[in-house]
Design a protein around this motif. Sequence first.
Motif, PDB file in Angstrom:
ATOM      1  N   GLU A  39       0.841  -1.209   0.045  1.00 16.46           N
ATOM      2  CA  GLU A  39       0.081   0.057  -0.041  1.00 16.46           C
ATOM      3  C   GLU A  39       0.980   1.305   0.005  1.00 16.46           C
ATOM      4  N   ASP A  40       2.232   1.177   0.634  1.00 15.14           N
ATOM      5  CA  ASP A  40       2.692   2.178   0.737  1.00 15.14           C
ATOM      6  C   ASP A  40       4.051   2.320  -0.288  1.00 15.14           C
ATOM      7  N   PHE A  41       3.778   1.510  -1.131  1.00 14.27           N
ATOM      8  CA  PHE A  41       4.808   1.429  -2.494  1.00 14.27           C
ATOM      9  C   PHE A  41       5.001   2.877  -3.098  1.00 14.27           C
ATOM     10  N   ILE A  42       6.479   2.864  -3.727  1.00 12.99           N
ATOM     11  CA  ILE A  42       6.877   4.007  -4.277  1.00 12.99           C
ATOM     12  C   ILE A  42       7.787   3.575  -5.245  1.00 12.99           C
ATOM     13  N   THR A  49       8.840  10.349  -9.743  1.00 11.37           N
ATOM     14  CA  THR A  49       8.411   9.525  -8.405  1.00 11.37           C
ATOM     15  C   THR A  49       6.966   9.361  -8.558  1.00 11.37           C
ATOM     16  N   ARG A  50       6.231   7.995  -8.188  1.00  6.21           N
ATOM     17  CA  ARG A  50       4.950   7.837  -8.152  1.00  6.21           C
ATOM     18  C   ARG A  50       4.649   6.835  -6.945  1.00  6.21           C
ATOM     19  N   ASN A  51       3.424   7.071  -6.463  1.00  8.30           N
ATOM     20  CA  ASN A  51       2.795   6.243  -5.411  1.00  8.30           C
ATOM     21  C   ASN A  51       2.314   4.758  -6.049  1.00  8.30           C
ATOM     22  N   ARG A  52       1.855   4.217  -5.390  1.00 10.12           N
ATOM     23  CA  ARG A  52       1.189   2.768  -5.894  1.00 10.12           C
ATOM     24  C   ARG A  52      -0.072   3.117  -6.962  1.00 10.12           C
ATOM     25  N   GLU A  53      -0.942   4.071  -6.276  1.00 10.20           N
ATOM     26  CA  GLU A  53      -2.146   4.305  -7.385  1.00 10.20           C
ATOM     27  C   GLU A  53      -1.631   5.010  -8.562  1.00 10.20           C
ATOM     28  N   GLU A  54      -0.828   5.894  -8.460  1.00 11.86           N
ATOM     29  CA  GLU A  54      -0.210   6.554  -9.708  1.00 11.86           C
ATOM     30  C   GLU A  54       0.327   5.530 -10.645  1.00 11.86           C
ATOM     31  N   TYR A  55       1.233   4.845 -10.085  1.00 17.06           N
ATOM     32  CA  TYR A  55       1.987   3.659 -10.920  1.00 17.06           C
ATOM     33  C   TYR A  55       0.847   2.730 -11.582  1.00 17.06           C
ATOM     34  N   ALA A 101      17.900  -1.214 -19.404  1.00 19.75           N
ATOM     35  CA  ALA A 101      17.379  -0.649 -18.516  1.00 19.75           C
ATOM     36  C   ALA A 101      18.027  -1.448 -17.279  1.00 19.75           C
ATOM     37  N   LEU A 102      18.205  -0.582 -16.145  1.00 20.29           N
ATOM     38  CA  LEU A 102      18.533  -1.550 -14.840  1.00 20.29           C
ATOM     39  C   LEU A 102      17.609  -1.141 -13.852  1.00 20.29           C
ATOM     40  N   TYR A 103      17.131  -2.170 -12.977  1.00 21.85           N
ATOM     41  CA  TYR A 103      16.248  -1.926 -12.058  1.00 21.85           C
ATOM     42  C   TYR A 103      16.658  -2.427 -10.632  1.00 21.85           C
ATOM     43  N   THR A 104      16.066  -1.813  -9.594  1.00 26.46           N
ATOM     44  CA  THR A 104      16.241  -2.524  -8.314  1.00 26.46           C
ATOM     45  C   THR A 104      15.027  -2.371  -7.700  1.00 26.46           C
ATOM     46  N   ASP A 105      14.258  -3.583  -7.410  1.00 32.26           N
ATOM     47  CA  ASP A 105      13.039  -3.730  -6.695  1.00 32.26           C
ATOM     48  C   ASP A 105      13.355  -3.960  -5.194  1.00 32.26           C
ATOM     49  N   VAL A 106      12.654  -3.643  -4.028  1.00 26.39           N
ATOM     50  CA  VAL A 106      12.770  -4.099  -2.769  1.00 26.39           C
ATOM     51  C   VAL A 106      11.286  -4.420  -2.358  1.00 26.39           C
ATOM     52  N   TYR A 107      11.425  -5.809  -1.748  1.00 22.78           N
ATOM     53  CA  TYR A 107      10.567  -6.257  -1.345  1.00 22.78           C
ATOM     54  C   TYR A 107      10.676  -6.697   0.276  1.00 22.78           C
ATOM     55  N   LYS A 109       9.095  -8.950   3.767  1.00 23.47           N
ATOM     56  CA  LYS A 109       8.026  -9.898   4.157  1.00 23.47           C
ATOM     57  C   LYS A 109       7.110  -9.150   5.206  1.00 23.47           C
ATOM     58  N   ARG A 110       5.828  -9.055   5.015  1.00 25.89           N
ATOM     59  CA  ARG A 110       5.144  -8.548   5.752  1.00 25.89           C
ATOM     60  C   ARG A 110       3.979  -9.549   6.266  1.00 25.89           C
ATOM     61  N   GLU A 111       3.834  -9.862   7.596  1.00 22.73           N
ATOM     62  CA  GLU A 111       2.707 -10.854   7.870  1.00 22.73           C
ATOM     63  C   GLU A 111       2.841 -12.120   7.268  1.00 22.73           C
ATOM     64  N   GLY A 112       4.150 -12.474   6.861  1.00 21.06           N
ATOM     65  CA  GLY A 112       4.631 -13.680   6.140  1.00 21.06           C
ATOM     66  C   GLY A 112       4.564 -13.814   4.788  1.00 21.06           C
ATOM     67  N   VAL A 113       4.140 -12.481   4.280  1.00 19.15           N
ATOM     68  CA  VAL A 113       4.124 -12.325   2.592  1.00 19.15           C
ATOM     69  C   VAL A 113       4.966 -11.304   2.019  1.00 19.15           C
ATOM     70  N   TRP A 114       5.559 -11.532   0.901  1.00 22.89           N
ATOM     71  CA  TRP A 114       6.416 -10.726   0.430  1.00 22.89           C
ATOM     72  C   TRP A 114       5.645  -9.822  -0.369  1.00 22.89           C
ATOM     73  N   VAL A 115       6.083  -8.489  -0.169  1.00 21.93           N
ATOM     74  CA  VAL A 115       5.151  -7.292  -1.072  1.00 21.93           C
ATOM     75  C   VAL A 115       6.379  -6.475  -1.572  1.00 21.93           C
ATOM     76  N   CYS A 116       6.167  -6.077  -2.531  1.00 26.71           N
ATOM     77  CA  CYS A 116       7.021  -4.984  -3.249  1.00 26.71           C
ATOM     78  C   CYS A 116       6.650  -3.466  -2.660  1.00 26.71           C
ATOM     79  N   VAL A 117       7.718  -3.241  -1.964  1.00 25.38           N
ATOM     80  CA  VAL A 117       7.603  -1.692  -1.375  1.00 25.38           C
ATOM     81  C   VAL A 117       8.148  -0.655  -2.119  1.00 25.38           C
ATOM     82  N   SER A 118       9.123  -0.781  -2.788  1.00 26.24           N
ATOM     83  CA  SER A 118       9.944   0.092  -3.695  1.00 26.24           C
ATOM     84  C   SER A 118      10.443  -0.343  -5.172  1.00 26.24           C
TER      85      SER A 118
END
Length: 126
Positions: A39-42, A49-55, A101-107, A109-118
Amino acid sequence: MNDTKSSAEDLAILEQLNLDYNRSDQAGDAKRLGEFLAEDFIVQTPGVTRNREEYLDDIAKPRPFKDQVLHEVKIRILGDVALIHGRVTYTMIADGVEHDALYTDVYQKREGVWVCVSACAIAPGA
Protein backbone atom coordinates in the motif's frame (compact mmCIF):
# COMPACT_ATOMS: atom_id res chain seq x y z
CA MET A 1 11.40 -24.63 9.51
CA ASN A 2 15.13 -24.10 9.26
CA ASP A 3 16.76 -21.04 7.72
CA THR A 4 18.00 -22.95 4.66
CA LYS A 5 14.53 -24.25 3.78
CA SER A 6 13.00 -20.85 4.47
CA SER A 7 15.61 -19.13 2.31
CA ALA A 8 15.07 -21.57 -0.55
CA GLU A 9 11.30 -21.07 -0.38
CA ASP A 10 11.68 -17.30 -0.13
CA LEU A 11 14.06 -17.28 -3.09
CA ALA A 12 11.58 -19.26 -5.21
CA ILE A 13 8.75 -16.88 -4.26
CA LEU A 14 10.86 -13.82 -5.04
CA GLU A 15 11.98 -15.27 -8.39
CA GLN A 16 8.33 -15.76 -9.34
CA LEU A 17 7.35 -12.27 -8.14
CA ASN A 18 10.15 -10.79 -10.25
CA LEU A 19 8.85 -12.65 -13.32
CA ASP A 20 5.29 -11.57 -12.52
CA TYR A 21 6.36 -7.95 -12.06
CA ASN A 22 8.08 -7.84 -15.42
CA ARG A 23 5.30 -9.70 -17.24
CA SER A 24 2.74 -7.34 -15.70
CA ASP A 25 4.78 -4.35 -16.81
CA GLN A 26 4.99 -5.62 -20.39
CA ALA A 27 1.32 -6.66 -20.54
CA GLY A 28 -0.09 -3.63 -18.73
CA ASP A 29 -1.56 -5.98 -16.12
CA ALA A 30 -2.20 -3.55 -13.27
CA LYS A 31 -4.50 -6.08 -11.57
CA ARG A 32 -1.76 -8.70 -11.11
CA LEU A 33 0.84 -6.10 -10.17
CA GLY A 34 -1.51 -4.62 -7.58
CA GLU A 35 -1.73 -8.02 -5.87
CA PHE A 36 1.84 -7.74 -4.56
CA LEU A 37 2.59 -4.01 -4.40
CA ALA A 38 2.51 -2.72 -0.83
CA GLU A 39 0.00 0.00 0.00
CA ASP A 40 2.95 2.35 0.69
CA PHE A 41 4.78 1.39 -2.53
CA ILE A 42 6.86 4.08 -4.29
CA VAL A 43 8.52 3.85 -7.71
CA GLN A 44 11.15 6.12 -9.22
CA THR A 45 12.00 6.32 -12.90
CA PRO A 46 14.00 9.08 -14.58
CA GLY A 47 12.50 12.37 -13.41
CA VAL A 48 9.37 10.84 -11.85
CA THR A 49 8.31 9.52 -8.44
CA ARG A 50 4.93 7.77 -8.26
CA ASN A 51 2.92 6.24 -5.45
CA ARG A 52 1.12 2.91 -5.81
CA GLU A 53 -2.10 4.32 -7.26
CA GLU A 54 -0.30 6.55 -9.77
CA TYR A 55 1.94 3.68 -10.85
CA LEU A 56 -0.92 1.23 -11.35
CA ASP A 57 -2.79 3.86 -13.38
CA ASP A 58 0.31 4.25 -15.55
CA ILE A 59 0.79 0.48 -15.96
CA ALA A 60 -2.83 0.13 -17.13
CA LYS A 61 -2.17 2.44 -20.11
CA PRO A 62 -0.98 1.00 -23.43
CA ARG A 63 2.66 0.06 -23.07
CA PRO A 64 5.14 2.16 -25.11
CA PHE A 65 7.51 -0.79 -25.50
CA LYS A 66 7.55 -4.44 -26.54
CA ASP A 67 9.81 -7.48 -26.41
CA GLN A 68 10.94 -6.96 -22.81
CA VAL A 69 13.55 -9.56 -21.81
CA LEU A 70 15.13 -10.07 -18.37
CA HIS A 71 18.90 -10.40 -17.97
CA GLU A 72 21.35 -10.64 -15.08
CA VAL A 73 18.82 -10.95 -12.24
CA LYS A 74 20.33 -11.10 -8.77
CA ILE A 75 18.21 -11.61 -5.66
CA ARG A 76 19.63 -10.80 -2.22
CA ILE A 77 17.62 -11.76 0.86
CA LEU A 78 18.56 -9.68 3.89
CA GLY A 79 16.31 -10.94 6.68
CA ASP A 80 12.77 -9.72 6.02
CA VAL A 81 13.93 -7.49 3.15
CA ALA A 82 15.01 -8.60 -0.32
CA LEU A 83 16.65 -6.64 -3.11
CA ILE A 84 16.19 -7.71 -6.71
CA HIS A 85 18.66 -6.20 -9.15
CA GLY A 86 18.36 -6.79 -12.85
CA ARG A 87 18.68 -5.59 -16.38
CA VAL A 88 16.03 -5.67 -19.07
CA THR A 89 16.09 -5.00 -22.78
CA TYR A 90 13.05 -3.73 -24.63
CA THR A 91 12.12 -2.08 -27.92
CA MET A 92 10.25 1.23 -28.06
CA ILE A 93 7.19 0.89 -30.28
CA ALA A 94 7.32 4.48 -31.57
CA ASP A 95 10.78 4.28 -33.13
CA GLY A 96 11.84 0.61 -32.97
CA VAL A 97 14.96 1.46 -30.94
CA GLU A 98 16.15 -1.17 -28.46
CA HIS A 99 17.13 -0.01 -24.97
CA ASP A 100 18.72 -1.43 -21.83
CA ALA A 101 17.35 -0.60 -18.40
CA LEU A 102 18.61 -1.34 -14.92
CA TYR A 103 16.26 -1.84 -12.01
CA THR A 104 16.24 -2.51 -8.29
CA ASP A 105 13.06 -3.67 -6.60
CA VAL A 106 12.77 -3.84 -2.82
CA TYR A 107 10.53 -6.44 -1.22
CA GLN A 108 9.63 -6.81 2.44
CA LYS A 109 8.09 -9.82 4.12
CA ARG A 110 5.03 -8.50 5.95
CA GLU A 111 2.91 -10.87 8.00
CA GLY A 112 4.56 -13.78 6.18
CA VAL A 113 3.96 -12.42 2.66
CA TRP A 114 6.50 -10.79 0.35
CA VAL A 115 5.32 -7.42 -1.02
CA CYS A 116 7.14 -4.94 -3.22
CA VAL A 117 7.65 -1.71 -1.28
CA SER A 118 9.86 0.19 -3.69
CA ALA A 119 11.16 0.10 -7.24
CA CYS A 120 13.73 2.18 -9.07
CA ALA A 121 14.48 1.92 -12.77
CA ILE A 122 17.02 3.61 -14.98
CA ALA A 123 15.07 3.20 -18.20
CA PRO A 124 15.91 5.28 -21.27
CA GLY A 125 12.94 6.04 -23.49
CA ALA A 126 10.33 4.94 -20.95
